[in-house]
Write a protein that holds these residues in place. Structure first.
Motif, mmCIF file in Angstrom:
data_model
loop_
_atom_site.group_PDB
_atom_site.id
_atom_site.type_symbol
_atom_site.label_atom_id
_atom_site.label_comp_id
_atom_site.label_asym_id
_atom_site.label_seq_id
_atom_site.Cartn_x
_atom_site.Cartn_y
_atom_site.Cartn_z
ATOM 1 N N LEU A 193 -34.935 -41.260 32.042
ATOM 2 C CA LEU A 193 -34.626 -40.326 31.151
ATOM 3 C C LEU A 193 -33.034 -40.598 30.599
ATOM 4 O O LEU A 193 -32.906 -40.503 29.432
ATOM 5 C CB LEU A 193 -34.730 -38.753 31.608
ATOM 6 C CG LEU A 193 -36.059 -38.167 31.859
ATOM 7 C CD1 LEU A 193 -35.982 -37.083 32.466
ATOM 8 C CD2 LEU A 193 -36.870 -38.141 30.597
ATOM 9 N N LEU B 10 -33.143 -43.457 28.170
ATOM 10 C CA LEU B 10 -33.645 -43.221 26.793
ATOM 11 C C LEU B 10 -32.738 -42.367 26.130
ATOM 12 O O LEU B 10 -32.726 -42.524 25.006
ATOM 13 C CB LEU B 10 -35.051 -42.147 27.151
ATOM 14 C CG LEU B 10 -36.257 -43.156 27.624
ATOM 15 C CD1 LEU B 10 -37.513 -42.232 27.988
ATOM 16 C CD2 LEU B 10 -36.741 -44.466 26.828
ATOM 17 N N VAL B 11 -32.140 -41.398 26.748
ATOM 18 C CA VAL B 11 -31.251 -40.876 26.190
ATOM 19 C C VAL B 11 -29.917 -41.567 25.290
ATOM 20 O O VAL B 11 -29.505 -41.637 24.254
ATOM 21 C CB VAL B 11 -30.457 -39.499 26.754
ATOM 22 C CG1 VAL B 11 -29.267 -38.858 26.252
ATOM 23 C CG2 VAL B 11 -31.565 -38.381 27.095
ATOM 24 N N GLU C 296 -32.218 -42.582 20.691
ATOM 25 C CA GLU C 296 -33.753 -42.363 20.117
ATOM 26 C C GLU C 296 -34.522 -41.102 20.898
ATOM 27 O O GLU C 296 -35.840 -40.977 20.502
ATOM 28 C CB GLU C 296 -34.500 -43.685 20.261
ATOM 29 C CG GLU C 296 -34.106 -44.739 19.320
ATOM 30 C CD GLU C 296 -33.554 -44.581 17.876
ATOM 31 O OE1 GLU C 296 -34.550 -43.757 17.422
ATOM 32 O OE2 GLU C 296 -32.615 -44.943 17.397
ATOM 33 N N PHE C 297 -33.640 -40.564 21.837
ATOM 34 C CA PHE C 297 -34.705 -39.705 22.509
ATOM 35 C C PHE C 297 -33.779 -38.437 22.978
ATOM 36 O O PHE C 297 -32.432 -38.582 23.186
ATOM 37 C CB PHE C 297 -35.140 -40.066 23.807
ATOM 38 C CG PHE C 297 -35.760 -39.109 24.853
ATOM 39 C CD1 PHE C 297 -37.185 -38.877 24.504
ATOM 40 C CD2 PHE C 297 -35.159 -38.706 25.810
ATOM 41 C CE1 PHE C 297 -37.782 -38.256 25.431
ATOM 42 C CE2 PHE C 297 -35.945 -37.802 26.780
ATOM 43 C CZ PHE C 297 -37.217 -37.547 26.484
ATOM 44 N N LYS C 298 -34.093 -37.237 22.918
ATOM 45 C CA LYS C 298 -33.576 -36.075 23.526
ATOM 46 C C LYS C 298 -33.900 -35.116 24.498
ATOM 47 O O LYS C 298 -35.246 -35.185 24.388
ATOM 48 C CB LYS C 298 -33.283 -34.908 22.077
ATOM 49 C CG LYS C 298 -32.364 -35.408 21.046
ATOM 50 C CD LYS C 298 -32.075 -34.740 19.839
ATOM 51 C CE LYS C 298 -31.092 -34.950 18.951
ATOM 52 N NZ LYS C 298 -30.646 -34.102 17.933
ATOM 53 N N THR D 97 -37.121 -48.750 31.219
ATOM 54 C CA THR D 97 -38.494 -48.519 31.169
ATOM 55 C C THR D 97 -39.129 -49.509 32.382
ATOM 56 O O THR D 97 -40.238 -49.236 33.003
ATOM 57 C CB THR D 97 -39.179 -48.615 29.911
ATOM 58 O OG1 THR D 97 -38.475 -47.998 29.062
ATOM 59 C CG2 THR D 97 -40.559 -48.429 29.627
#
Length: 544
Positions: free
Chosen positions: A31, A34-35, A39-41, A462
């Motif tokens: 997580l 990704l944050v 591109e991710f919340k 990832t």
């Protein structure tokens, strides 16, 4: 020789908790990257620093401590004999104390009452239950470590005049270093952070709290590393069919790690204005001394590999490399960890060098360094150990399928870490801060400088998460579904032409006196200066 069944249960209990921490901490790590990619919340109101704390605490403290103690209990039982009822009880008490503390600290982090990162720096304040939970983890480790040490001491009494088993000796060294190192952080929590979080004191001396933390924080790295060294020195030579190059050299390197791992924490505080530069200089020198046992280890291990490879017919300068069992995950996986430790160690020299540290201090370079040393060299070695340790303790066997999947898992891990850690190192040289989310970088122009490296971190992270899932699949299979049988706990013998081990290497009274002297020299004056120059509280009294 088989590890006692009752001791196996204690060891596996520790390893089960470690695997739960690996899954939850690994998910939090995914997580994070990704944050940071932008591109991710995070959903459901979860905070970035909440996730960061979960990742750091569960992987940096809980995964490592529980796995190390599970391995060490099995190692002592295997080499010094089954634990007595009293020793076993101490290990169980230590386990449940640590587990209770872990549950308390984790609950506070998940409730967003302790988003203070694994360093838990003041003036960030966590709920008092978080601090008490971490204290219980430390106290529980003392109790469990005592149970392991008592078994070694019992062996010494029963075998007077003989050199103790090498692996048990190494366990005692690691536990001694851990006990001395954790005195600082336990003092910080008990006498500063807990009273502060309970409202009993208004403020704490932040510089003192950081100094006490780092008196523990760097030795923590060696607490992670020395069990990997145990496996490299004692287990891997047996796996390849070789001998331990030198028992005396192995013990000497561990004694040196014990002496030079604790009084070096100030090199993490080179930018702290409140610590006199002369003390920083002294501790940088002591930090560099750790290079010596590291080089001793590299020499000993590769001498073992070369001797074995040539005995199998290897010719030429590097022909012996071809003869090593590259298809055996028990060798291949920790060997990859050894190789990755080379650039990881080089990065550590940069971190501890005053001028170069100015460039990378508090940048994501440091995070990339930790992921090479702990999250690759150490963790890959622990993964490789599981391929013989878990089936040995559970009465299963390592199948060809699981062996092949273990090799694939290690390759996925190294590729993922290569991408993520390289991006962290480069971004750090460009000034990207550590511990920070993408949204905290201070504007689109600044963030765009590092965006490609953040995306690379997300790709690598990832792959690492996929590696975690692969490993946990193998772990579950080895615990409950692999064919029943007997898997060896490999313990190598010392080469017959090795020099006899000097008795002084097992004289812990001498080494403890030297260790205490080094700690007092390195810390008594700096801490006295910090306390003497502490600012006044609002009521006109010294904070310390």
């Amino acid at each position: 020789m088989q590890v006692n069944r009752k001791d196996s249960k204690i060891a596996m209990a520790h390893i089960y908790v470690a695997m739960i921490a690996l899954l939850l901490g690994g998910t939090a790590g995914l997580l994070q990257v990704l944050v940071r990619s932008g591109e991710f919340k995070l959903p459901w109101g979860i905070g970035y620093y909440q996730v960061l704390t979960v990742h750091g605490v569960l992987l940096g403290l809980i995964l490592t401590t529980f796995f190390i103690y599970g391995f060490q209990i099995a190692a002592v039982s295997r080499t010094s004999g089954a634990l007595s009822a009293k020793q076993r009880l101490l290990c169980w008490i230590g386990f449940w104390t640590m587990t209770t503390g872990t549950a308390m600290a984790s609950a506070m982090v998940l409730l967003n009452e302790a988003s203070v990162l694994y360093t838990f720096y003041a003036p960030l304040q966590a709920h008092w239950i978080f601090y008490l939970g971490l204290t219980l983890v430390v106290v529980g480790s003392w109790i469990g470590g005592l149970g392991q040490a008592l078994r070694w001491m019992q062996w010494r009494k029963e075998n007077k005049g003989q050199t103790s088993p090498l692996l048990s000796f190494m366990v005692v060294c690691n536990n001694l270093m851990w006990f001395v190192a954790t005195i600082g952080v336990a003092s910080e929590v008990l006498f500063q952070l807990l009273p502060w979080s309970l409202g009993l004191v208004e403020r704490v001396d932040i510089l003192l709290s950081r100094t006490l933390f780092w008196s523990f924080g760097h030795a923590l790295v060696y607490f992670w590393l020395l069990p990997a060294y145990m496996i490299w020195y004692v287990v891997v030579p047996k796996v390849i069919g070789g001998k331990i190059f030198s028992d005396a050299l192995s013990r000497l390197s561990f004694i040196m790690f014990v002496l030079f791992s604790v009084p070096v924490g100030l090199h993490h505080q080179l930018t702290e204005p409140g610590v006199d530069g002369s003390w920083k200089f002294l501790q940088v020198i002591l930090t560099m001394m750790v290079v010596i046992p590291s080089l001793l280890t590299a020499f000993s291990l590769f001498a073992t590999f070369e001797i074995r490879g040539r005995a199998l017919g290897g010719k030429g300068v590097f022909g012996w490399l071809k003869q090593l069992p590259w298809g055996d995950a028990r060798f291949f996986v920790p060997f990859l960890g050894m190789l990755v430790f080379i650039p990881g160690g080089a990065g550590g020299i940069v971190n501890a060098s005053y001028q170069m540290n100015q460039l990378i201090h508090n940048t994501i370079w440091v995070t990339g360094h930790f992921h090479l040393t702990v999250a690759t060299a150490v963790v890959l070695t622990f993964f490789g150990a599981c391929y013989w340790l878990v089936p040995h303790l559970t009465g299963r066997t390592l199948t060809k399928e699981m062996n092949r999947l273990g090799i694939i898992q290690a390759i996925v891990w190294v590729v993922g870490m290569g991408i993520m850690s390289s991006a962290m190192h480069v971004a750090g040289l460009l000034g990207a801060p550590r511990r920070s989310a993408f949204s905290d970088y201070g504007g689109a122009d600044i963030a765009s400088t590092w965006v490609s490296y953040q995306i690379a971190q997300a790709v690598g992270g990832t792959l690492l998460f996929i590696g975690i899932l692969l490993f946990l699949y193998i772990f579950v299979k080895l615990c409950w579904f692999a064919p029943k049988g007997q898997e060896e706990f490999p313990i190598a013998e010392v080469a017959p032409n090795a020099e006899k081990t000097p008795a002084i290497l097992e004289n812990f009274k001498l080494w403890i006196v030297i260790l205490v002297a080094l700690v007092l020299i390195a810390y008594s004056f700096p801490i006295f200066d910090i306390i003497s120059n502490a600012p006044l509280g609002s009521k006109g009294y010294k904070l310390w």
